[in-house]
Design an enzyme around this catalytic site. Structure first.
Site, PDB file in Angstrom:
ATOM      1  NE  ARG A  56      -3.994  -4.436   0.647  1.00 54.19           N
ATOM      2  CZ  ARG A  56      -5.185  -4.220   1.426  1.00 54.19           C
ATOM      3  NH1 ARG A  56      -5.195  -4.711   2.689  1.00 54.19           N
ATOM      4  NH2 ARG A  56      -5.976  -3.283   0.815  1.00 54.19           N
ATOM      5  N   GLY A  57      -2.987  -0.854   2.132  1.00 54.16           N
ATOM      6  CA  GLY A  57      -4.118   0.022   2.534  1.00 54.16           C
ATOM      7  C   GLY A  57      -3.494   1.414   2.824  1.00 54.16           C
ATOM      8  CB  ALA A  58      -4.550   4.744   2.159  1.00 49.60           C
ATOM      9  NE  ARG A  99       2.109   0.281  -2.396  1.00 47.80           N
ATOM     10  CZ  ARG A  99       0.786  -0.268  -2.584  1.00 47.80           C
ATOM     11  NH1 ARG A  99       0.170  -0.819  -1.299  1.00 47.80           N
ATOM     12  NH2 ARG A  99       0.124  -0.427  -3.580  1.00 47.80           N
ATOM     13  CD  GLN A 204      -4.555  -6.051  -3.596  1.00 50.29           C
ATOM     14  OE1 GLN A 204      -4.971  -6.633  -4.679  1.00 50.29           O
ATOM     15  NE2 GLN A 204      -3.513  -5.184  -3.623  1.00 50.29           N
ATOM     16  CG  ASP A 245      -4.572   4.198  -2.332  1.00 50.68           C
ATOM     17  OD1 ASP A 245      -5.616   3.378  -2.523  1.00 50.68           O
ATOM     18  OD2 ASP A 245      -4.011   3.702  -1.692  1.00 50.68           O
ATOM     19  CG  ASN A 255      -9.618   2.748  -3.998  1.00 46.26           C
ATOM     20  OD1 ASN A 255      -8.858   2.671  -3.120  1.00 46.26           O
ATOM     21  ND2 ASN A 255     -10.626   1.828  -4.498  1.00 46.26           N
ATOM     22  CE  LYS A 256      -4.905  -2.034  -5.519  1.00 41.41           C
ATOM     23  NZ  LYS A 256      -3.562  -2.143  -5.605  1.00 41.41           N
TER      24      LYS A 256
HETATM   25  O1  MRU Z   1      -2.306  -1.872  -3.082  1.00 40.29           O
HETATM   26  P1  MRU Z   1      -2.994  -1.765  -2.191  1.00 40.29           P
HETATM   27  O2  MRU Z   1      -3.748  -3.134  -1.699  1.00 40.29           O
HETATM   28  O3  MRU Z   1      -2.617  -1.054  -0.775  1.00 40.29           O
HETATM   29  O4  MRU Z   1      -4.526  -0.899  -2.421  1.00 40.29           O
HETATM   30  C1  MRU Z   1      -5.327  -0.498  -1.225  1.00 40.29           C
HETATM   31  C2  MRU Z   1      -6.562   0.396  -1.903  1.00 40.29           C
HETATM   32  O5  MRU Z   1      -6.474   0.745  -2.950  1.00 40.29           O
HETATM   33  C3  MRU Z   1      -7.582   0.491  -0.992  1.00 40.29           C
HETATM   34  O6  MRU Z   1      -8.973   0.628  -1.371  1.00 40.29           O
HETATM   35  C4  MRU Z   1      -7.184   1.965  -0.164  1.00 40.29           C
HETATM   36  O7  MRU Z   1      -5.765   2.061   0.092  1.00 40.29           O
HETATM   37  C5  MRU Z   1      -8.175   2.378   0.944  1.00 40.29           C
HETATM   38  S1  MRU Z   1      -7.986   1.429   2.308  1.00 40.29           S
HETATM   39  C6  MRU Z   1      -8.778   2.022   3.535  1.00 40.29           C
END
Ligand code: MRU
Length: 362
Positions: A56-58, A99, A204, A245, A255-256
């Site tokens: 996970r994470g962009a 996603r 997270q 993201d 973002n989240k």
């Molecule tokens: O749902 P997730 O855990 O993939 O969400 C991740 C985030 O929102 C992060 O802040 C974002 O992807 C940046 S990661 C460098």
């Protein structure tokens, strides 16, 4: 001296090549209780892993998807050229759509597909996919380091940093985006500490950010998402840094979920609010945040949050995975190419063009 003792941090890798050619990921759904790596061998396995947030994470999902495409292509090597191309392109489309919000996913798959020269044999196409996926991983590692080196200038000594979710090493190919300046400060022996909201519903912040910072020896405090206003009200935070993201052309940031609330609260308490992201997260083709697709999560992540009923079994649920913070609330955006300050104007588009031009240079 900070917890890392001034030594370079070496966080765990979210994604890497397995020795026998598969894609090796750390299963992040099991953290912090269990540290288990999985080796994936197909696009379908990777799509499941991305949707379940095992990876996970962009930036990390973009890297992982590009690697999975290369591995998937190997499975089709014996097909005739047309059927091979169709199978690879079908896998590419499905991986891109795993996603919707993080633009890095479609960006990485697009890059991987563009690396295949017209008229390539199947073997040449597979080699090109592997090469490009490795390049995306290596570049991301370097971008994280550069974001850290630029961003560290924004941290006062003894910085108390509030973040959201996990934009650390486990969300990228390197030392993270939002956490990169923190790691660089710690490596340089500066005092720095992080405050990590839990980040409901999938935690997270408390499960992953707190785990990776503790492992690196950086002091971290976990709080519930609803305690953020109280924390800022007590003047316990010097700055907020979050990841992204997708960043629209006008500087609006997806973002989240919870990030928008943090930005509003930071503004109300006169605390600077920074976004750290590589140029692969900039989307010059989406004019404003209103055009960013927001993933909605399974209601049962809320209704059955901790392996038991945490709400009535069939109650209606609102669970966006991300929210959009308007550019007007952002003090600066830190990318590997520099620190952008508002008004962002054409800056997002210019950085995208510059990074594409640099990559095209022989
Ligand atoms: O749902 P997730 O855990 O993939 O969400 C991740 C985030 O929102 C992060 O802040 C974002 O992807 C940046 S990661 C460098």
């Amino acid at each position: 001296m900070n917890g890392t003792g001034g030594q370079p941090v070496s966080p765990p890798e979210a994604v890497r090549w397995a020795a026998d050619g598969g894609v090796d990921i750390l299963d992040q759904t099991l953290l912090p209780e269990t540290e288990r790596r999985l080796v994936l061998w197909s696009a379908d396995e990777m799509i499941e892993a991305i949707r379940a947030l095992r990876v996970r994470g962009a930036p990390a999902i973009g890297i992982a998807a590009a690697m999975a495409l290369a591995v998937e292509a190997v499975q089709h090597v014996d097909l005739v050229a047309g059927a091979f191309a169709a199978a690879v392109s079908d896998a590419a489309n499905r991986l891109s759509a795993a996603r919707p919000t993080a633009v890095n996913l479609a960006w990485a798959i697009h890059r991987a597909m563009n690396a295949i020269d017209a008229g390539s044999t199947n073997v040449q196409a597979i080699e090109a996919l592997h090469r490009e996926a490795s390049r995306i991983l290596d570049e991301d590692r370097a971008m994280c380091r550069r974001i850290g080196e630029l961003g560290v200038s924004l941290l006062p000594d003894g910085a108390r940093v509030l973040t959201q979710c996990n934009a650390g090493a486990l969300a990228t190919g390197g030392i993270g985006t939002a956490l990169a300046p923190v790691y660089v400060a710690a490596e340089r022996g500066h005092a720095v500490e992080v405050w990590a909201p839990e980040t409901r519903p999938l935690l997270q912040g408390s499960r992953i950010t707190a785990w990776e910072l503790e492992r690196a020896g950086v002091p971290v405090t976990v709080l519930t998402d609803s305690a953020v206003a109280a924390l800022l009200g007590q003047s316990k935070i010097d700055l907020v840094i979050v990841g992204a993201d997708r960043i629209a052309a006008n500087g609006d940031v997806a973002n989240k979920v919870g990030t928008y609330a943090l930005a509003l609260l930071a503004r109300a308490h006169d605390v600077p609010f920074y976004v750290a992201a590589p140029t692969s997260t900039l989307d010059a083709g989406t004019p404003t945040g209103a055009g960013i697709p927001i993933e909605m999560r399974d209601p049962d992540e809320i209704r059955r949050g901790f392996g038991r009923l945490t709400a009535p079994a069939a109650v209606r649920v609102f669970s966006p995975a991300f929210d959009v913070t308007p550019a007007a609330l952002i003090t600066a955006i830190i990318t590997e190419r520099g620190i952008l300050r508002p008004p962002f104007g054409d800056a997002v588009g210019l950085q995208v063009r510059d990074s594409e031009r640099e990559r095209e240079r022989p």
